[in-house]
Each structure stands twice: as structure tokens, then as C-alpha cells.
Enzyme design. Structure first.
Site, PDB file in Angstrom:
ATOM      1  N   ASP A  20       0.721  -1.254   0.010  1.00 23.68           N
ATOM      2  CA  ASP A  20       0.070   0.065   0.067  1.00 23.68           C
ATOM      3  C   ASP A  20       0.831   1.206  -0.002  1.00 23.68           C
ATOM      4  O   ASP A  20       2.104   1.178  -0.096  1.00 23.68           O
ATOM      5  CB  ASP A  20      -0.940   0.010   1.299  1.00 23.68           C
ATOM      6  CG  ASP A  20      -2.260   0.388   1.044  1.00 23.68           C
ATOM      7  OD1 ASP A  20      -2.378   1.168   0.256  1.00 23.68           O
ATOM      8  OD2 ASP A  20      -3.157   0.181   1.563  1.00 23.68           O
ATOM      9  N   GLU A  22      -0.796   1.982  -5.300  1.00 24.24           N
ATOM     10  CA  GLU A  22      -0.637   3.358  -5.187  1.00 24.24           C
ATOM     11  C   GLU A  22      -1.739   4.163  -5.698  1.00 24.24           C
ATOM     12  O   GLU A  22      -1.555   5.254  -5.741  1.00 24.24           O
ATOM     13  CB  GLU A  22       0.907   3.928  -5.285  1.00 24.24           C
ATOM     14  CG  GLU A  22       1.309   3.471  -6.757  1.00 24.24           C
ATOM     15  CD  GLU A  22       0.734   4.574  -7.677  1.00 24.24           C
ATOM     16  OE1 GLU A  22      -0.288   4.087  -8.508  1.00 24.24           O
ATOM     17  OE2 GLU A  22       1.361   5.698  -8.004  1.00 24.24           O
ATOM     18  N   TRP A  23      -2.806   3.499  -5.933  1.00 22.68           N
ATOM     19  CA  TRP A  23      -4.042   4.090  -6.135  1.00 22.68           C
ATOM     20  C   TRP A  23      -3.841   4.697  -7.597  1.00 22.68           C
ATOM     21  O   TRP A  23      -4.900   5.935  -7.769  1.00 22.68           O
ATOM     22  CB  TRP A  23      -4.389   5.035  -5.200  1.00 22.68           C
ATOM     23  CG  TRP A  23      -4.293   4.368  -3.534  1.00 22.68           C
ATOM     24  CD1 TRP A  23      -4.568   3.362  -3.398  1.00 22.68           C
ATOM     25  CD2 TRP A  23      -3.809   5.222  -2.371  1.00 22.68           C
ATOM     26  NE1 TRP A  23      -4.330   3.285  -1.895  1.00 22.68           N
ATOM     27  CE2 TRP A  23      -3.794   4.270  -1.309  1.00 22.68           C
ATOM     28  CE3 TRP A  23      -3.365   6.527  -2.425  1.00 22.68           C
ATOM     29  CZ2 TRP A  23      -3.378   4.680  -0.356  1.00 22.68           C
ATOM     30  CZ3 TRP A  23      -2.686   6.891  -1.133  1.00 22.68           C
ATOM     31  CH2 TRP A  23      -2.830   5.855  -0.027  1.00 22.68           C
ATOM     32  N   GLY A  24      -2.849   4.642  -8.215  1.00 24.32           N
ATOM     33  CA  GLY A  24      -2.955   5.140  -9.658  1.00 24.32           C
ATOM     34  C   GLY A  24      -2.561   6.530  -9.711  1.00 24.32           C
ATOM     35  O   GLY A  24      -2.427   7.367 -10.649  1.00 24.32           O
ATOM     36  N   ASP A  56     -10.011   3.724  -3.563  1.00 23.31           N
ATOM     37  CA  ASP A  56     -10.634   2.436  -2.993  1.00 23.31           C
ATOM     38  C   ASP A  56     -12.140   2.375  -3.580  1.00 23.31           C
ATOM     39  O   ASP A  56     -12.854   3.548  -3.859  1.00 23.31           O
ATOM     40  CB  ASP A  56     -10.512   2.523  -1.519  1.00 23.31           C
ATOM     41  CG  ASP A  56      -9.323   2.369  -0.885  1.00 23.31           C
ATOM     42  OD1 ASP A  56      -8.233   2.185  -1.703  1.00 23.31           O
ATOM     43  OD2 ASP A  56      -9.256   2.267   0.184  1.00 23.31           O
TER      44      ASP A  56
END
Ligand code: GLA
Length: 678
Positions: free
Chosen positions: A182, A215-217, A237
């Protein structure tokens, strides 16, 4: 959701150095591997330098607890073992689900004296190695989670920044086969550097470990992730609601060119079965993820899953689309008006084709085999992957798709196409939301899309018990030639006392050679507010969408569970009635052209800390904006909002995020009322 704690804290370079040195000191004499200097791996974007380790050649499949438990106490070794048992017992393992993965909150907040991570003894009394053994003994693989930061996202356990080699070795020693890494508390260290260090640390263990970059883009991981990990999150998320699935789909679908064997776009884990969406929406979620070659990580507690959930997750024909060895992500053929057509090239020369209706009403969606990328041919074999029927088409692929629904096919040229019954497209118009006691006119049709005649064609419409649905024209045709349509008219009467709710109407065609096509429509029975002034929290709603948990009636939104709100409080004033929302949010209700004045006191709920949260409130009627507020923050008191809704059929209360993301956007419609005539 208080997402403030998820943001990486912004430290200065000096503070960062202190953190890294501190981390080394904590582990005793820093191993060479854990020295910050070792984070200087080659990060140049060399396209040929893909991870060539034979892992994740098809998108990873398995389970992860996060979407169903977050950090709640039910996340423990009994749950994980129970889920592993069920994956085997229900046949999900045979269907391809392999990894059983732990998410955040599995460790204690402090490392031990040797700098090792310490499993939470309450959740995992037998330890992680024993749990991994249990999972392995089932013929499954085991995964774990940490963050490329100093702490993980729940701020509950240490992250691996500065401890990459030691943590990776600890995971390998336990038998870990999959790591989700994460992005929280990352101290501003360059993302490629952080994720590359862990790649090298995993490689140094010598154990094959699938590596999931989370890393959520934020740093366009699709441009560098293939050299670093096997999959990378492309978005923030997911949550268990339709707007979340739709927005993630829209972001991820554009990244098809970056996916392939060993390197996948990850639009986040599945919400199928968690209760916040309809079965139609969950089938769409699963269809879209599969045609996008997404990792399929079950995110529901399988120990309490319904048969319907297991059926969706276990649909092997859909899974085969996801797991096709060619490893293509679907591309977009067209997307006008929310009518999405997607095509995925399959290794056997067929195409998976999705007709996805993103809009809020049923729509006809049409494409052709040629537009989907198939070679010209006189006929194509067409498999419906949800209805499990095979037919042929002369080239047209079309269906009337319910709101938020997806028709999913596998289409291929086939010399033997004429041996299959012709595809018959079923459509209907006029099935609309209506008040109880009203009658509407419905038109239903059956069209032969094949190259041979359909004989003895018959149309039927069925609805809930007691609904009076009668044809006013003939419902049969002895024969439909290729391209011909049978059109029928019906009256549909909703019984007087039908409670406001969502109901299903099914339109079906049967014909010879033996075949059956069905389309299901949903309709709302509407109830106007009573005469006088009503609280909007006491009315039936026709639609409700929220950025975090469900919209609550007469409390704030609270956390993500239903019914966990607090008294509605804005700027120190507490209200007994109102709506607790979270941006982005929409609540729609039926006014039936009988109402006049809407009033509310709106603002950010005081449950948000430190005056955080920025939202704006809007009142819409039948697609027209009637009233809005400026951007309000947690520092503002209750803001009066009124709107003249005279003549409106449908009213929508909308909350936007004020343009800066949804962090802390707990938005109250306090004391929201509407005045209506009889
Ligand atoms: C982040 C990730 C989620 C989940 C949580 C755990 O938000 O994106 O998938 O792992 O952290 O805290």
C-alpha cells in the site's frame, strides 16, 4: 469516512532522513539491505525489463478480507480459515480462486526487539506461519499486506519503508505467496523508488511472490508498474455502491494497452455479495472486471454468502473471459449515452463482447460482430455467458439491457452456425416508474438476429403477483424470417395498494428450434408525499447513492455500516430530523407534481474533526438545477437552503465534494422538509 489519516504526511527531507535512520536504529545494526542507500535501484523505464518470473500470467484470483471486514474484530484466523474451507467446498477453488490474502491490521503497532513484525495475538493466536500452512494444506496460496510507508493505512501497524528486506524475508519465511503493498505514510519518498525496493527485496528472498502495487494510480503506475510488480491499482478505493463501481470502471477501462500476462491493471477488489448493490449491479461489476482482465479478489465474507453471490463469483464462463491466456484487456467499441460496448480478443479467436448499460433506465444496445473485431462471416456462434444459452447471429449483437445491467457474450465465426437456433432479441418500451393504481401501455418485441427462420415465436410479459398484464394484440407469430420483428402491445395495471418499492417485469420470447430469451426490467412504484409538510427522511426514496456507507435517516452518515450515524449536528446545532449523507451523494424522491416548497439547513456534520470537509449542496427537479449553496466547510454553521419545486415530478438532493476530493465530506440535510398539496 475520515480519510484524512490516509494521506501521506508531508515531511521535510530532514525529517525523512530522521525517519529512515530511526527505522535502521530500531532494527539494531541496519542490515545492508535495509539501508536507505539500497533504495537506489535502477528505476529507468525500460519496457523490455518486465518481471520475467512466470507469475500472474493470468490475472490473480482469490480472496481478501478488506472489503467485508476492514479492521473490525471479525478479521481473525477463524475467518480466514473458514473462508479457505468454503473456497474449496463450494468449488470456487476449482473455478480458479487461489490466493487467500490478509489485508491491513494483522500485526501489532510495534515491531519486536529484533525489528520483526508481530502478528496480533488476539486475531491470529496461532501465528501467521500456521495460518499459511493451513491455507497451503487446502491447495491454496497465501497472501499478506503492508504499506510502502512508515505505518499502514489504518495507522495500526508498521509499514515496510526502510525495512523492506527484513519484512520481505519474514514474509517468505512464513510461506507468503502474494504481497499487497500500500501507499500510506510514505513520507514523500518517490513511488517508483519505494515500490522498486520492495520488488528487489522480494526477489532477494528467492521465493516466488506475486507483487501487488497499491498506490491508487497516483503516479501513473501503468507506465512503470510492469517492470516492478505483477499488478497495480489504477484508482482509489472501491466501495460497495454503484457510483463507485461505475467511476472505477470508467477510469480503468481506458488503460487497456498497459495490461498483459504478468502485468495487470487492478481496479480494486470485488464487492460482490456485500449488500450495497443489486444482483444486476453485481453481475455487471463481475462482468466488467472480467472483460477488463482484472484481478478477481473476492471481497465478501464467504462464510455468510448467499447462493446468488456464489453463483455470480463462480460463473466459469465469465471467469474464462478474465483468465484467457492471451491476457488482453477489453477495448471500447462505443459508449454513447451510457451504452457501452466492449470487446476482448480471446486466445481461441473468439471475442468476449459486453453490452453494458451505465444509465438509470433500460436501453437497447447494439453492435456487430465486425465492430467487435471478428472477421466477416455468414454466421457466428454466440454464447450468452449469464443465461448459458447458445444461438447464432448473422452479425448483429443487440439486447435491451436493464439499468446498470450487462449482457455478456462470447462470439466466434463458426461454419456450423446454422445448427444453433437464431438469436432472438427481446425488447420493450413503456415499462416506466408509475404510481400504484395506474395503467400504462407497453410495447414488447422479438427480432430475429439470425440467418435462419425462427418458428412459433411467442412473447410473454410477467410481473409481480396481482399485477394485471394483458396483451391487446396477437402475441404469436408462426415464423420470423431473418431480420423480422414481432411487435405486441400490452396494458399493465399496478394494483391500487402496491407499496412503493422496486419490482421486476420479465419479457420473454420462446421459439423453435427450441430457444428462450428473457430480459428483466425493473420499475419503481411511486408514492407522492402526503398533503402538508413532510420530513424528507420519512419519505420513500427512489434512488440513493453515497460516497461512504448508506445515506442515513435522521442521523449523520457515521461510518460505512448502515445505522451507525450520530445525532445530526451542524455548527453546534443538533437536529432530530434530516438526512446524513457523504459526498458524492444523491437522494431522489417522487414529488408527483403536487409539492411546492423544499427547505433544509445544510452543512458539514460536526463529527468531522478540525473543521475539515468541503461540500456543496444542490436541489434538482426533473433534470433542472433549482437551488445550490456555495462550497461549505466544517467551519461553517448551518446554511439555509430553499427551493421552489412547484410542478416537479422527481426531486434530487445532491452533494458534491466541493471539487477537492471526498475526504471528510460528511454532509447533512438537517430538518429537510417538503410541502405538498393533496
Ligand atoms: C488502502 C487500500 C485499501 C486497503 C486499506 C487498508 O486504503 O487502498 O485497499 O488495503 O488501505 O487500510
Amino acid at each position: 469516512m475520515r480519510r484524512t489519516d490516509r494521506k501521506p504526511s508531508r515531511k521535510t527531507a530532514a525529517a525523512l532522513t530522521a525517519v529512515l535512520i530511526g527505522a535502521g536504529a530500531l532494527t539494531g545494526p541496519a542490515t545492508a539491505a535495509d539501508r536507505p542507500a539500497d533504495t537506489s535501484a535502477d528505476t529507468s523505464a525500460d519496457a523490455s525489463a518486465r518481471l520475467d518470473d512466470g507469475l500472474a500470467l493470468t490475472p490473480p484470483m482469490g480472496f481478501n478480507n478488506w472489503n467485508s471486514t476492514h479492521c473490525r474484530p471479525e478479521f481473525d484466523e477463524e475467518m480466514i480459515k473458514g473462508v479457505a474451507d468454503i473456497i474449496v467446498e463450494t468449488g470456487l477453488k476449482d473455478a480458479g480462486y487461489e490466493y487467500v490474502n490478509l489485508d491491513d491490521c494483522w500485526a501489532l503497532p510495534e515491531r519486536d526487539a529484533d525489528g520483526k513484525l508481530v502478528p496480533d495475538p488476539e486475531r491470529f493466536p496461532s501465528g501467521i506461519a500456521a495460518l499459511a500452512d493451513y491455507v497451503h494444506a487446502k491447495g491454496l496460496k497465501f497472501g499478506i499486506y503492508t504499506s510502502a510507508g512508515t505505518m499502514t493505512c489504518a495507522n495500526d501497524m508498521p509499514g515496510a519503508l526502510g525495512h523492506e528486506y527484513s519484512d520481505a524475508q519474514q514474509f517468505a519465511d512464513w510461506g507468503v505467496d502474494y504481497l499487497k503493498y500500500d501507499n500510506c505514510n510514505n513520507q514523500g519518498v518517490d513511488a517508483i523508488e519505494r515500490y522498486t525496493t520492495m520488488r528487489d527485496a522480494l526477489a532477494a528472498t528467492g521465493r516466488p511472490i506475486v507483487y501487488s502495487i497499491c498506490e491508487w494510480g497516483q503516479n501513473d503506475p501503468w507506465t512503470w508498474g510492469a517492470d516492478v510488480g505483477h499488478l497495480w491499482r489504477t484508482t482509489g478505493d472501491i466501495s460497495d455502491n454503484w457510483p463507485s463501481v461505475l467511476s472505477i470502471f470508467e477510469a480503468n477501462v481506458r488503460l487497456a494497452e498497459y495490461a498483459g500476462p504478468g502485468h495487470w491493471n487492478d481496479p480494486d477488489m470485488l464487492e460482490v455479495g456485500n449488500g450495497g448493490m443489486t444482483a444486476t449491479e453485481y453481475r455487471s461489476h463481475f462482468s466488467l472486471w472480467s472483460i477488463m482482465a482484472a484481478p478477481l479478489l473476492i471481497g465478501t465474507d464467504l462464510r455468510v454468502a448467499t447462493d446468488e453471490t456464489i453463483d455470480i463469483l463462480g460463473n466459469r464462463e465469465v471467469i474464462a473471459v478474465d483468465q484467457d491466456p492471451l491476457g488482453r484487456q477489453a477495448t471500447v467499441v462505443s459508449s454513447e449515452g451510457g451504452r457501452w460496448v466492449l470487446t476482448k480478443k480471446m486466445s481461441d479467436g473468439s471475442r468476449a463482447v459486453a453490452l453494458f448499460n451505465a444509465s438509470d433506465t433500460a436501453q437497447r444496445i447494439e453492435t456487430t460482430a465486425a465492430a467487435a473485431g471478428l472477421p466477416e462471416a455468414p454466421g457466428y456462434r454466440m454464447r450468452d455467458l449469464w443465461q448459458h444459452t447458445t444461438s447464432h447471429t448473422a452479425g448483429t449483437i443487440a439486447a435491451t439491457v436493464p439499468a446498470h445491467g450487462t449482457a455478456l457474450y462470447r462470439v466466434r465465426p463458426d461454419d456450423g452456425w446454422a445448427a444453433y437456433p437464431p438469436a432472438v432479441e427481446v425488447g420493450a418500451t413503456g415499462i416506466a416508474d408509475a404510481e400504484a393504481g395506474t395503467t400504462s401501455e407497453v410495447t414488447a418485441s422479438a427480432t430475429n438476429l439470425g440467418g435462419t427462420p425462427a418458428r412459433s415465436v411467442s412473447l410473454t410479459i410477467t410481473g409481480p403477483d396481482g399485477w394485471d398484464i394483458q396483451p391487446t394484440t396477437a402475441t404469436r407469430a408462426p415464423r420470423l424470417r431473418p431480420g423480422e420483428t414481432l411487435t405486441t402491445r400490452w396494458t399493465l395495471r399496478i394494483p391500487e395498494d402496491t407499496p412503493p418499492d422496486t419490482y421486476e417485469i420479465t419479457v420473454s420470447a420462446t421459439h423453435r428450434p427450441s430457444a428462450h430469451t428473457t430480459t428483466t426490467f425493473t420499475t419503481h412504484v411511486l408514492q407522492p408525499p402526503p398533503a402538508g409538510t413532510s420530513h424528507i427522511s420519512d419519505l420513500p426514496w427512489t434512488r440513493e447513492a453515497n460516497g461512504w456507507g448508506p445515506v442515513e435517516r435522521d442521523t449523520s452518515v457515521g461510518e460505512s455500516a448502515a445505522g451507525d450515524g450520530r445525532p445530526l449536528t451542524v455548527g453546534g446545532t443538533t437536529y432530530a430530523k434530516g438526512l446524513g449523507a457523504h459526498a458524492p451523494s444523491t437522494v431522489a424522491f417522487y414529488a408527483g407534481e403536487r409539492c411546492t416548497d423544499l427547505t433544509a439547513y445544510v452543512g458539514v456534520d460536526d463529527e468531522v474533526p478540525e473543521s475539515a470537509g468541503t461540500v456543496a449542496f444542490e436541489v434538482w427537479a426533473d433534470g433542472t438545477l433549482l437551488a445550490s449553496t456555495p462550497t461549505l466547510t466544517g467551519a461553517d454553521g448551518p446554511h439555509p437552503l430553499t427551493a421552489d419545486v412547484t410542478g416537479a415530478r422527481h426531486v434530487e438532493l445532491v452533494v458534491t465534494d466541493g471539487g477537492d476530493g471526498i475526504t471528510s465530506d460528511h454532509a447533512d440535510w438537517a430538518d429537510a422538509t417538503i410541502s405538498c398539496a393533496a
